[in-house]
Design an enzyme around this catalytic site. Sequence first.
Site, short mmCIF file in Angstrom:
data_model
loop_
_atom_site.label_atom_id
_atom_site.label_comp_id
_atom_site.label_asym_id
_atom_site.label_seq_id
_atom_site.Cartn_x
_atom_site.Cartn_y
_atom_site.Cartn_z
N ASP A 1 5.36 11.57 34.98
CA ASP A 1 4.10 9.72 35.86
C ASP A 1 4.82 8.86 36.11
OD1 ASP A 1 2.54 10.79 36.86
OD2 ASP A 1 1.34 11.13 34.67
N HIS B 1 -5.75 3.41 40.66
CA HIS B 1 -6.18 4.53 40.40
C HIS B 1 -6.51 4.47 38.86
CE1 HIS B 1 -4.89 9.03 39.43
NE2 HIS B 1 -5.57 8.33 38.37
#
Length: 398
Positions: free
Chosen positions: A150, A209
């Site tokens: 990530d 997000h």
Amino acid sequence: MSDVLLVLNAGSSSIKFALYEAHTEPTADHLICEGGIGSLGHRPHFKVVNSDGSTRYDTYLPEGTSHDDAMAVLIGWIETTFPEHRLSAVGHRVVHGGALFDGPVDVTPEVIAQLRAFDRLAPLHQPHNVSAIEALAKLHPSLPQIACFDTAFHHRLPEVATAFALPRELTEQGVRRYGFHGLSYEYIAGRLPDVAGQAVADGRVVVAHLGAGASMCAMLRCRSIATTMGFTALDGLMMGSRCGELDPGVVLYLLEEKSMTAREIEDLLYRESGLLGVSGISDDMRTLLASDDPHACEAIELFVYRIARELGSLAAALGGLDALVFTGGIGEHASEIRRRVCEQAAWLGVTLDPDANASLSGAGRISAPDSKVSAWAIPTDEDLMIARHVWRLADGGR
């Protein structure tokens, strides 16, 4: 016998998975099934759905089923259910890759040891991500495993965007901003040209997000140039149970005046704060939006306020703003949150189309045709992003 790829996302109480055909580079159409084993530590629930959403398998596992046992059950189920397929490689979502990894990597014992060093930097995720790799290595020592990070999408952030105002020796030891949700941002960057057009993709874009974990990323020509999360995935926006940005003096106060231990503070900031802490009700935005409790309203208001403030900061880092994109569970499905954020972003040039926002299903534009800054909602697909990385690195992609 055809090859398939397995994508795993292991957490503290669950193992989520997706299975893809691997004869060519995966697309959404190559998804065979997905699901997971949840409620580990209680009464584990194993459920699988087909690509069309229909239920394929649904059962409960014995109480006391461990993560390692659950992994064995999952792999056994795949091999028994799909004898015509060969499991050729497995991709893992790994939250923290630090400064070591700028892209997916084949897992080796050396890599596992390096990943373990980041456990304390992502305590909600990293230990469980790596434990899944170790468990699968015991079950299938020869099965290729690939770690997908990530943090990797943010690896080339400008140096000024990664630095903390700390003594240089700490910076040189890796105390810096890394950023997270990179697999989601990488997927959105790949979708932008198709959904919003190449001109938008080449411009100044902020992607939000928003989910149980939440962050924002400023992109220029689809590359990350600034992001809200930092050294850990605790920083930045208010989240489901994480506090987000916090004056470090609060931590010192809790240590010195409240005599809390480091572990107690970790639990407070990671697991007892955010929407849950402010509302006192839930970490689930759907529950809070349906509630008329004033504390739920306060939690939502603070959530939106923090997004709006960070949007201004990221627009400054970009030198302006051409587009705003919502993704993640809240960003994709909570039209009310999108509405509130866009209204607070009116000063930047965002004009919402209320009907488009309320009726949107899937990917599309939610801003008015004459909006100076366009606004979009685009569903993310981190599993598919991982599957593509695995295909490219494993035998099928060579």
